[in-house]
Design a protein around this motif. Structure first.
Motif, PDB file in Angstrom:
ATOM      1  N   SER A 228      46.284 -59.601  23.507  1.00  0.00           N
ATOM      2  CA  SER A 228      47.713 -59.609  23.012  1.00  0.00           C
ATOM      3  C   SER A 228      47.455 -58.501  21.484  1.00  0.00           C
ATOM      4  N   GLY A 229      47.008 -57.486  21.821  1.00  0.00           N
ATOM      5  CA  GLY A 229      46.841 -56.242  20.797  1.00  0.00           C
ATOM      6  C   GLY A 229      45.552 -56.407  19.952  1.00  0.00           C
ATOM      7  N   ASN A 230      44.802 -57.679  20.125  1.00  0.00           N
ATOM      8  CA  ASN A 230      43.616 -57.561  19.162  1.00  0.00           C
ATOM      9  C   ASN A 230      42.507 -56.602  19.766  1.00  0.00           C
ATOM     10  N   GLU A 231      41.703 -56.201  18.863  1.00  0.00           N
ATOM     11  CA  GLU A 231      40.361 -55.272  19.391  1.00  0.00           C
ATOM     12  C   GLU A 231      39.223 -56.252  20.266  1.00  0.00           C
ATOM     13  N   VAL A 232      38.918 -55.715  21.121  1.00  0.00           N
ATOM     14  CA  VAL A 232      37.973 -56.371  21.910  1.00  0.00           C
ATOM     15  C   VAL A 232      36.399 -55.598  21.785  1.00  0.00           C
ATOM     16  N   PRO A 233      35.703 -55.937  20.975  1.00  0.00           N
ATOM     17  CA  PRO A 233      34.406 -55.154  20.753  1.00  0.00           C
ATOM     18  C   PRO A 233      33.330 -55.553  21.892  1.00  0.00           C
TER      19      PRO A 233
ATOM     20  N   ARG B 171      40.419 -64.464  18.420  1.00  0.00           N
ATOM     21  CA  ARG B 171      40.336 -65.277  19.644  1.00  0.00           C
ATOM     22  C   ARG B 171      39.007 -64.980  20.307  1.00  0.00           C
ATOM     23  N   TYR B 172      38.746 -66.062  20.927  1.00  0.00           N
ATOM     24  CA  TYR B 172      37.411 -65.941  21.795  1.00  0.00           C
ATOM     25  C   TYR B 172      37.864 -66.554  23.185  1.00  0.00           C
TER      26      TYR B 172
ATOM     27  N   ASP C 233      46.092 -51.690  23.250  1.00  0.00           N
ATOM     28  CA  ASP C 233      46.852 -52.896  23.273  1.00  0.00           C
ATOM     29  C   ASP C 233      46.058 -54.260  23.489  1.00  0.00           C
ATOM     30  N   GLY C 234      44.870 -54.129  23.525  1.00  0.00           N
ATOM     31  CA  GLY C 234      44.225 -55.582  23.608  1.00  0.00           C
ATOM     32  C   GLY C 234      43.762 -55.828  25.176  1.00  0.00           C
ATOM     33  N   LYS C 235      44.574 -54.870  25.963  1.00  0.00           N
ATOM     34  CA  LYS C 235      43.904 -55.149  27.376  1.00  0.00           C
ATOM     35  C   LYS C 235      42.494 -54.839  27.599  1.00  0.00           C
TER      36      LYS C 235
ATOM     37  N   VAL D 285      34.076 -63.674  25.395  1.00  0.00           N
ATOM     38  CA  VAL D 285      34.756 -62.307  25.119  1.00  0.00           C
ATOM     39  C   VAL D 285      35.359 -62.376  23.514  1.00  0.00           C
ATOM     40  N   GLN D 286      34.826 -61.742  22.607  1.00  0.00           N
ATOM     41  CA  GLN D 286      35.282 -61.530  21.478  1.00  0.00           C
ATOM     42  C   GLN D 286      36.613 -60.505  21.247  1.00  0.00           C
ATOM     43  N   THR D 287      37.554 -61.201  20.624  1.00  0.00           N
ATOM     44  CA  THR D 287      38.747 -60.503  20.352  1.00  0.00           C
ATOM     45  C   THR D 287      39.016 -60.533  18.654  1.00  0.00           C
TER      46      THR D 287
END
Length: 245
Positions: free
Chosen positions: A68-73, A102-103, A51-53, A91-93
Motif C-alpha cells: 500500500s505505497g510503503n517502501e519494501v527494503p 507494517r511487517y 507503489d509498494g508492490k 517482509v519489512q515495509t
C-alpha cells in the motif's frame, strides 16, 4: 519512551531471546535457506516494484504482495516456533510515518508461499509460537499477543479486554492534574465515583481500546480510588504524560 519504541520499528524487529533471528540478523533481498524443513535450501528473493508492490519468490513459487505505497527494503528469515520444522519470512515495509510501518509474515509449505499475517513489529518472538507486538499509543505502549496456528497457517490475534498502560515495560504512567475531572464508576455508565483534585497525582493503569470510538483509561486517584476517564479528557486535563509525536 517513544524514541525507544521507534528504534524498534526502525530496525524492524527486536527478537528477544532469539531463536527467531538465528538465520539472518539483517533484512536482505535474497537468501538460500530451508524454509519447509525438507533438508534442502530454498532460493528466496524479493523484488520491490512501484507503489509498494513487491514479488516474493521461494523455490518455484511466486507471490505478489502489496504494501500500500510503503517502501519494501527486504526480508528476514525467522523461526517463530522452533518446535516445528518450518521457518518463516518477515517482509519489512516502511511507511512515511512510524505508525504506517507494517511487517508481513509468510510461510512456505513446499508448494506455495502463504501469508500468515501482518503486524506493526515483532517486538518479542522467542520461538515458542507466540509473538508480542508493541505499538505506541500517544503516551503508552499497547502490547498485543499473537499465536502461530500452524494448522491454519495464520498468526492469530489474542484479544484483551484491557491493556496494561506502561511507558515502557514495568514503568507506570503518572501525571499531575491541572484541571479537575471526574472518574466514572464504569466504562459504560455516567455515575461519578470521584473528582480528581487539581495538583494531585494520578496513575494510568489500564486502557479499554474499542474497535471504534474513544479509548477509555482506568485511573487511580491520589486517594486510591479507581475510575474511568476518556482519553481526550485525560490528556487535556493533566501535565506530565509522556506524550510524543
Amino acid at each position: 519512551m517513544k524514541t525507544s519504541l521507534l528504534a524498534v520499528l526502525s530496525s524492524a524487529v527486536l527478537l528477544t531471546g532469539a531463536p527467531a533471528s538465528a538465520q539472518n540478523s539483517e533484512f536482505v533481498k535474497s537468501a538460500q535457506v530451508d524454509l519447509d524443513g525438507d533438508g534442502k535450501p530454498d532460493a528466496v528473493s524479493l523484488t520491490a516494484g512501484e507503489d509498494g508492490k513487491f514479488t516474493l519468490k521461494v523455490g518455484g513459487a511466486t507471490l505478489k504482495g502489496d504494501a500500500s505505497g510503503n517502501e519494501v527494503p527486504g526480508f528476514q528469515v525467522v523461526d517463530l516456533d522452533t518446535g516445528d520444522k518450518w521457518k518463516e519470512l518477515l517482509v519489512q515495509t516502511l511507511g512515511e510515518l512510524d505508525d504506517g510501518h507494517r511487517y508481513f509474515v509468510y510461510g512456505y509449505d513446499g508448494k506455495a508461499v502463504r501469508l500468515l499475517g501482518n503486524v506493526h513489529a515483532l517486538t518479542e518472538a522467542k520461538g515458542n509460537g507466540i509473538v508480542l507486538v508493541d505499538r505506541w499509543m500517544a503516551f503508552w505502549q499497547k502490547r498485543d499477543k499473537y499465536t502461530l496456528d500452524r494448522k491454519a497457517w495464520k498468526l492469530v490475534h489474542v484479544p484483551q479486554e484491557l491493556y496494561a498502560v506502561t511507558a515502557e515495560p514495568g514503568k507506570e504512567v503518572t501525571a499531575t492534574v491541572k484541571k479537575s475531572f471526574p472518574l466514572t464508576q464504569s466504562r459504560t455508565g455516567s455515575a461519578v465515583l470521584a473528582t480528581t483534585a487539581q495538583g494531585s497525582k494520578v496513575t494510568v493503569l489500564a486502557a479499554s481500546v474499542p474497535a471504534k470510538g474513544d479509548v477509555l483509561y482506568l485511573v487511580r486517584s491520589s486517594t486510591g480510588l479507581l475510575g474511568w476517564v476518556p482519553g481526550n479528557v485525560l490528556v487535556e486535563s493533566t501535565d506530565g504524560l509522556p506524550l510524543a509525536g
